[in-house]
Design an enzyme around this catalytic site. Structure first.
Site, PDB file in Angstrom:
ATOM      1  N   THR A  45       0.806  -1.220   0.000  1.00  0.00           N
ATOM      2  CA  THR A  45       0.000   0.000   0.000  1.00  0.00           C
ATOM      3  C   THR A  45       0.838   1.268   0.000  1.00  0.00           C
ATOM      4  O   THR A  45       0.296   2.365  -0.104  1.00  0.00           O
ATOM      5  CB  THR A  45      -0.909   0.046   1.252  1.00  0.00           C
ATOM      6  OG1 THR A  45      -0.074   0.088   2.419  1.00  0.00           O
ATOM      7  CG2 THR A  45      -1.835  -1.160   1.308  1.00  0.00           C
ATOM      8  N   CYS A 250      -2.623   3.012   8.173  1.00  0.00           N
ATOM      9  CA  CYS A 250      -3.214   2.609   6.884  1.00  0.00           C
ATOM     10  C   CYS A 250      -4.366   1.650   7.150  1.00  0.00           C
ATOM     11  O   CYS A 250      -4.198   0.635   7.821  1.00  0.00           O
ATOM     12  CB  CYS A 250      -2.128   1.948   6.038  1.00  0.00           C
ATOM     13  SG  CYS A 250      -2.715   0.921   4.689  1.00  0.00           S
ATOM     14  N   CYS A 253      -3.787  -1.962   5.856  1.00  0.00           N
ATOM     15  CA  CYS A 253      -2.719  -2.606   6.640  1.00  0.00           C
ATOM     16  C   CYS A 253      -3.238  -2.993   8.021  1.00  0.00           C
ATOM     17  O   CYS A 253      -2.928  -4.066   8.536  1.00  0.00           O
ATOM     18  CB  CYS A 253      -1.522  -1.672   6.792  1.00  0.00           C
ATOM     19  SG  CYS A 253      -0.846  -1.078   5.235  1.00  0.00           S
TER      20      CYS A 253
END
Length: 324
Positions: A45, A250, A253
């Site tokens: 990401t 994130c 994540c």
């Protein structure tokens, strides 16, 4: 009174939590979100740098039974330590009891697995209308190559296999829980529920055929009082790791990090409840051991991620041979 009812709910929540190795999200919270994992696969990401390092640093430094004077190898946030290269860390680790060494290897294996996924599903091309994901050999080598990691990479991969064995062992142990006729995988569609349970039992049956599982019976096997204290410390450290995962900046994540952490916590819960699982009644509700829907989903998905990691590792080995 409403106050008394609230107290009963709090007591029940506390009692339930005593058996968990990770924090379970409150599904009734107005802030809870349901996510389709198939539509949100785990992949690179761009979340990296000091923010990501702070999360993993907190996990290792605060929860691996480690004094602050012993520095973890390749920790960019640690002060200079001369030419040590982590040797003092491994000397310290060898001096720990089996349980604490296992704890560190589990966290290291989880970290390695997540890094493998990010390397294998890397954003290779983000051009107009042609987003392309695939394996990034340079990223893989930066995280695992012996030279680039000063010998740490192979250790991390060994810990990945170690974690895989523990998850495999947990699945073989939990089969008795799911095999009972009273356990269904309720979604409201009885036909699909029956098919799903049949497929799940087939997978669990396969795990029983593997002969070299990790033997958890050697853990917490000493003095009963000391073993109980250590097991509780083990559980609390792991619950704290699941809370640290909430700090990941994130969203994707955090989703996959928490899912895999919870899967490992559920595996540990299974391994340390063997007696309770064996004594479960066939046709009446569970007493002494119970898996929530969240835990069951996390356990299977975490094992799927580990299996994928090992498959991806084999592919990277092929790429490295071709490069040579």
């Amino acid at each position: 009174s409403n106050q008394t009812k609230k107290a009963f709910i709090d007591w029940a929540r506390y009692d339930d939590a005593q058996d968990h190795f990770c924090e379970l999200d409150d599904e009734l919270s107005p802030n809870a979100e349901y996510v389709d994992l198939l539509l949100n696969p785990e992949r690179y990401t761009g979340y990296r740098g000091s923010s990501a390092w702070r999360v993993w640093n907190s996990i290792y430094e605060e929860n691996c039974f480690k004094p602050r004077s012993v520095y973890r190898p390749l920790n960019p946030l640690a002060p200079g330590r001369g030419n040590d290269d982590g040797e003092s860390f491994y000397k310290w680790l060898e001096g720990l009891c089996l349980e604490k060494r296992v704890f560190y290897r589990l966290i290291s294996g989880l970290h390695a697995s997540i890094n493998l996924h990010l390397s294998a599903k890397y954003l290779l091309d983000d051009g107009w209308g042609r987003t392309r994901w695939g394996p990034n050999l340079e990223e893989f080598q930066s995280r695992f190559h012996p030279i680039e990691t000063k010998g740490e990479g192979p250790r991390r991969l060994k810990n990945l296999y170690f974690l895989y064995l523990i998850q495999l062992r947990a699945l073989s142990k939990v089969a008795l829980y799911f095999e009972r006729s009273i356990v269904d995988l309720y979604t409201g569609n009885t036909t699909e529920d029956a098919i799903t349970k049949k497929q799940l039992l087939e997978v669990l049956q396969e795990t029983k055929l593997f002969p070299m599982h990790f033997d958890e019976k050697s853990m917490f096997a000493g003095n009963k009082k000391e073993a109980k204290t250590l097991k509780e410390e083990f559980r609390l450290h792991f619950k704290n790791i699941s809370l640290i995962m909430d700090c990941v900046g994130c969203d994707k994540c955090r989703l996959w990090g928490k899912l895999q952490t919870q899967g490992l916590g559920t595996a540990l819960k299974v391994l340390f409840s063997e007696r309770e699982i064996k004594n479960l009644p066939e046709r009446s509700p569970s007493s002494g051991f119970q898996l929530t829907r969240q835990e069951a989903v996390a356990l299977l998905n975490a094992f799927g991620r580990l299996s994928t990691s090992i498959q991806e590792l084999q592919y990277f080995k092929i790429l490295l041979k071709k490069k040579r």
